[in-house]
Design an enzyme around this catalytic site. Structure first.
Site, PDB file in Angstrom:
ATOM      1  N   GLY A 210       0.761  -1.247  -0.079  1.00 61.44           N
ATOM      2  CA  GLY A 210       0.005  -0.041   0.033  1.00 61.44           C
ATOM      3  C   GLY A 210       0.908   1.187   0.153  1.00 61.44           C
ATOM      4  O   GLY A 210       2.168   1.104  -0.508  1.00 61.44           O
ATOM      5  N   SER A 211       0.277   2.162   0.647  1.00 62.11           N
ATOM      6  CA  SER A 211       1.162   3.624   0.503  1.00 62.11           C
ATOM      7  C   SER A 211       2.154   3.829   1.462  1.00 62.11           C
ATOM      8  O   SER A 211       2.290   2.970   2.400  1.00 62.11           O
ATOM      9  CB  SER A 211       0.136   4.672   1.118  1.00 62.11           C
ATOM     10  OG  SER A 211      -0.114   4.692   2.259  1.00 62.11           O
ATOM     11  N   ARG A 212       3.097   4.464   1.493  1.00 65.66           N
ATOM     12  CA  ARG A 212       4.147   5.034   2.139  1.00 65.66           C
ATOM     13  C   ARG A 212       3.666   5.093   3.486  1.00 65.66           C
ATOM     14  O   ARG A 212       4.387   4.814   4.707  1.00 65.66           O
ATOM     15  CB  ARG A 212       4.940   6.117   1.614  1.00 65.66           C
ATOM     16  CG  ARG A 212       6.479   6.225   2.283  1.00 65.66           C
ATOM     17  CD  ARG A 212       7.114   7.063   1.430  1.00 65.66           C
ATOM     18  NE  ARG A 212       8.468   7.376   2.039  1.00 65.66           N
ATOM     19  CZ  ARG A 212       9.328   8.118   1.317  1.00 65.66           C
ATOM     20  NH1 ARG A 212       9.471   8.267  -0.033  1.00 65.66           N
ATOM     21  NH2 ARG A 212      10.457   8.474   1.874  1.00 65.66           N
TER      22      ARG A 212
ATOM     23  N   GLY B  43       0.770   4.420   5.084  1.00 66.83           N
ATOM     24  CA  GLY B  43       0.376   3.018   5.495  1.00 66.83           C
ATOM     25  C   GLY B  43       1.439   2.393   6.077  1.00 66.83           C
ATOM     26  O   GLY B  43       1.269   1.910   7.276  1.00 66.83           O
ATOM     27  N   GLY B  44       2.404   1.860   5.129  1.00 63.87           N
ATOM     28  CA  GLY B  44       3.478   1.065   5.602  1.00 63.87           C
ATOM     29  C   GLY B  44       4.438   1.729   6.609  1.00 63.87           C
ATOM     30  O   GLY B  44       4.653   0.773   7.582  1.00 63.87           O
TER      31      GLY B  44
ATOM     32  N   GLU C 138       5.318  -3.344   1.411  1.00 62.18           N
ATOM     33  CA  GLU C 138       5.651  -2.759  -0.177  1.00 62.18           C
ATOM     34  C   GLU C 138       5.197  -1.427  -0.475  1.00 62.18           C
ATOM     35  O   GLU C 138       3.905  -1.409  -0.341  1.00 62.18           O
ATOM     36  CB  GLU C 138       5.305  -3.832  -1.049  1.00 62.18           C
ATOM     37  CG  GLU C 138       5.999  -3.757  -2.392  1.00 62.18           C
ATOM     38  CD  GLU C 138       5.177  -3.247  -3.259  1.00 62.18           C
ATOM     39  OE1 GLU C 138       4.624  -1.974  -3.767  1.00 62.18           O
ATOM     40  OE2 GLU C 138       4.408  -4.116  -4.105  1.00 62.18           O
TER      41      GLU C 138
ATOM     42  N   CYS D 140       2.152  -0.654  -8.482  1.00 63.47           N
ATOM     43  CA  CYS D 140       3.295  -0.483  -7.627  1.00 63.47           C
ATOM     44  C   CYS D 140       4.611  -0.375  -8.702  1.00 63.47           C
ATOM     45  O   CYS D 140       5.520   0.554  -8.241  1.00 63.47           O
ATOM     46  CB  CYS D 140       4.002  -1.498  -6.902  1.00 63.47           C
ATOM     47  SG  CYS D 140       2.424  -2.276  -5.976  1.00 63.47           S
TER      48      CYS D 140
ATOM     49  N   GLU E 167       6.162   9.602  -5.122  1.00 65.55           N
ATOM     50  CA  GLU E 167       4.991   8.538  -5.978  1.00 65.55           C
ATOM     51  C   GLU E 167       3.755   9.134  -6.133  1.00 65.55           C
ATOM     52  O   GLU E 167       3.460   9.783  -4.964  1.00 65.55           O
ATOM     53  CB  GLU E 167       4.939   7.181  -5.468  1.00 65.55           C
ATOM     54  CG  GLU E 167       3.880   6.311  -6.121  1.00 65.55           C
ATOM     55  CD  GLU E 167       3.706   5.109  -5.495  1.00 65.55           C
ATOM     56  OE1 GLU E 167       3.816   3.944  -6.160  1.00 65.55           O
ATOM     57  OE2 GLU E 167       3.611   4.971  -4.184  1.00 65.55           O
TER      58      GLU E 167
END
Lengths: 521, 521
Positions: free
Chosen positions: A240-242, A244-245, A264, A301, A391
């Site tokens: 998912g998103s940066r 979120g990660g 990821e 991605c 991104e």
């Protein structure tokens, strides 16, 4: 296959008073089924069941787990078009793509089944005792890798099948011997329920313990946070998103017992257009680039969000051809209104940066379609503004022109970690490519020549990973057989009686596994 | 071999105005050489050199790195007794032990050399192109594992050779293709300089680039913090205290680009005395236990700090025999006055906890010798007070008596992660052992039967690791060939021309490595 909207806590489906609805991605209309929102109690119970199932499940043989994975694939196939059709409604992704994605999903389950049957992935090792050794004898030492424990899997928005409930993280965790508590992506609860029930039917058919798999849904971030915080969870798989990660990584690191998060997250997948290739085939490159960029509304991605080249007439031709090609793409509905809004905001933010120029946009269409956008900037602007490296999830890319190869090399060195980097090159570009290679190897998990990064093969040699922020752990991959290693840990047995050893390590090799003996493989 | 006290920043030794001195561990006297304290500038330069050397070094073939490791071992051997004698002065450890430790240190360097020559550890994989495949062709995909980048290695206090400058972390990082910046433990700067210079001679003999190895010393924590914070460092190897490991992990996680820390931290290495074994050989078990506990003043990560058994006459006999045996141990100087003070404080703190009773102490001796201590407690006290589970580094252990097997099992389930757990068992204890095994596999990296945890074999099947807090990443080992995997990351090459591929993946297999082709190993 009627959807019930229930939470699947092990074999005990349940409804909750608080519910949410799926939305038809194309029309924006609310779909009928009321899906239960998981409570803290549901999270705790799913984790408790997973913990209770863990010892039994990890003790299954690789062959038993292989049968389980094959059975899940069978159950997914048995859903027929119900599954891709529901995924189409909830994601807006075209049916052809979803049929391909279903094949990939069942394919990777079956790939892990073959990996297990090949018997190497548990990494059995035996160093026999050397009672006569001086000055001290050697004990009998045996090692195997076991499942690390229950794994929390977060379904991704952009692959409702292959990176979701029955996707790669689930397949690799189950292959490793880890129970899975899946957190359904709130954008496709119906797809998730169909896949989750397929897994539960496979659990039952294979006689596996209750709790090997659970599925929790609901839009609240608190559900995921509770899941990652639960003491029974031993690892996390996330795509998912940066933001979120990083949020999940922070929660995992702050636990009394920290756990690994395999997230990821973020990649702009730079594409280098080297001079000879650009000179000889600028138009073809532009057309292939736009095709890769616009595929699936850029919601991959591995979408190519950055093009790097040396300024000049060839690059001008490439830009012009790319702009022309962009005008002809078919706008595609984005996965969710939230993703669409984030895309628009990202494009607007990039457009406002100094030195960033709008090159072209694609056709506009319905309120939730992706309005593809191309920007240009020079290397100086790129090197001085980190926002140009962020991104933007969707069909947006930035073409950066460099005055010379040295600058191009500098830009390469300054890139963040990436899932992929691609070289468009002819034979006479080899020297420049050679000069770039050591930089690219530091930056990316996968390096391509004369290809485009979208499209990720599921095979033993694949790396879908890369240095931070592409992932939270660049030593891993989330696609391909290597993904199983994230969820395994080694245990060594010293001088244990045969009766206490796992079957994989017993004398006589009852599971007929490949075993490394005394370091000889 | 005259010590200069210089910092070894690549091939550029340098002295600094701020210095510190080693202390003779036995006498407490200051030793003559003035050792330079590394400045922030030295840390930065060592990291910059490591970064500059990284691309060249990681591109060496496994055979070249094997030669390098063998050469380091040769250079260490060539130091003759100079090295163990200096280690003896700085650590107080007996010469016989240090001669064994030297053999282990060179042995593990040579083990990694053999691993590299066997050619499997780079994990070369080739999935050939399938141009005819439908619906879409498959690209040519090749994967290899490369060194992750420069590694910061922290020398441990308790193994001045095997877990220090030329120890296991350095050997595995260099084997992986990673330059090393070693941070000398301040308790043995002379030993560190000797080992560091041996490595630098090997760098020179093998024609490797400047910066493949640097050695930084000084007592300040700021040196280690600066090292872990440096953007060039890609991973950290650490053996030491829980507080130290957690501090480095926090620094690493807070970087703009977080990096993995492989910290081996804290373990009390529970030993289960099962009933039949205890009934038939309480005296022999007690004697072997005290021997393991008192070895090296208990200054081992694997020292048996917790004994668990069911209360009764046999356990009473064991306690009495252990108390008698403890009275006869030879007190041994502890590594440093700080470790000695921490030991005394830990013993005093444990003695003050409710339900903890002093069973026996060993002989008292000089001001820095370890005063071995045995405590007892019942399961109830143990389960209700986490302090009873804390590691006390030194010859101190707690014997916990349980009213029945069910309570013993409960205590096992409540243990923190451990490097080892040991079962003392006879054949008739098998049912209880079987009931414990799933719990022990969750808790420890290594499970022993009828052995004692001190003594860690360096071999392919060894796991010197374990769930948190034994280590910061229970999926790894710091001893044995598996240690190399901490410092490798996979890179995938898609459709690259042969000239751009690493030699390990080129057509024709010029390095003659083992390669997995299309998933077949």
């Amino acid at each position: 296959m009627t959807l019930t909207g229930e939470l699947l806590v092990g074999s005990r489906p349940r409804a909750r008073a608080e519910t949410f609805h799926a939305v038809d991605a194309t029309t924006g209309q609310t779909l009928p089924t009321a899906f239960s929102c998981a409570t803290a109690e549901d999270v705790g119970e799913a984790c408790m069941l997973a913990d209770a199932a863990y010892d039994t499940y990890r003790a299954t043989s690789p062959a038993e787990r292989a049968r389980f994975l094959d059975t899940i694939a069978e159950e997914l196939d048995a859903l027929g078009d119900t599954l891709p059709e529901r995924a189409h409604r909830e994601s807006g992704l075209p049916m052809a793509r979803l049929l391909g994605e279903r094949a990939r999903t069942t394919g990777q389950l079956r790939l892990f089944a073959r990996l297990l049957r090949a018997g190497r992935c548990v990494d059995a090792r035996i160093d026999p005792a050397q009672p006569e050794r001086t000055p001290i004898p050697r004990a009998d030492l045996r090692q195997i890798r076991i499942g690390i424990g229950p794994v929390a899997v977060f379904g991704a928005s952009n692959f409702p099948l292959a990176f979701s409930v029955a996707g790669g993280d689930t397949a690799s965790a189950l292959a490793a011997g880890c129970p899975v508590v899946a957190r359904a992506h709130p954008a496709h609860p119906g797809t998730s329920e169909l896949a989750g029930r397929a897994i539960l039917r496979a659990v039952e058919r294979c006689g596996l313990p209750d709790g090997v798999f659970s599925l929790l849904g609901g839009p609240a971030h608190a559900i995921g946070a509770a899941l990652v915080s639960d003491g029974a969870i031993a690892a996390v798989g996330f795509t998912g998103s940066r933001a979120g990660g990083l949020a999940l990584s922070a929660i995992a690191a702050a636990r009394p017992v920290p756990i690994p998060v395999f997230a990821e997250m973020s990649s702009i997948n730079p594409v280098f257009l080297l001079p000879a290739a650009l000179a000889t085939r600028a138009d073809a490159l532009a057309s292939a680039f736009i095709s890769s960029l616009s595929m699936g509304a850029g919601q991959f991605c591995t979408s190519p969000g950055l093009v790097l080249a040396i300024a000049g007439e060839s690059l001008d031709r490439f830009k012009a051809a790319a702009a022309r090609a962009l005008a002809t793409v078919t706008p595609q509905t984005m996965l969710t209104s939230s993703i669409h809004a984030t895309y628009k905001a990202g494009v607007a933010a990039l457009a406002a940066r100094p030195g960033v120029h709008l090159l072209a946009t694609g056709p506009e269409s319905g309120p939730r379609a992706c309005h593809a956008t191309l920007f240009t900037a020079d290397a100086d602007a790129f090197l001085h503004d980190p926002v140009l490296s962020h991104e933007i999830f969707g069909s947006c890319a930035l073409i950066v022109s460099c005055p010379d190869f040295e600058t191009l090399h500098t830009v390469a060195r300054r890139l963040e970690g990436q899932l992929t980097v691609s070289l468009q090159m002819d034979a006479t570009d080899t020297d420049q490519a050679l000069a770039l290679m050591p930089v690219l190897e530091r930056k990316a998990g996968r390096i391509l020549a004369n290809g485009w990064p979208t499209g990720v093969e599921v095979c033993p040699a694949m790396v879908h990973g890369g240095p931070f922020p592409a992932t939270s752990d660049g030593r891993t991959t989330s696609v391909g057989t290597g993904a199983i290693e994230r969820f395994l840990r080694p245990v060594c047995y010293q001088d244990l009686p045969d009766a206490l050893l796992p079957a994989a390590l017993r004398d006589g090799n009852p599971l007929a596994l490949h075993r490394m003996i005394d370091g000889t493989d």
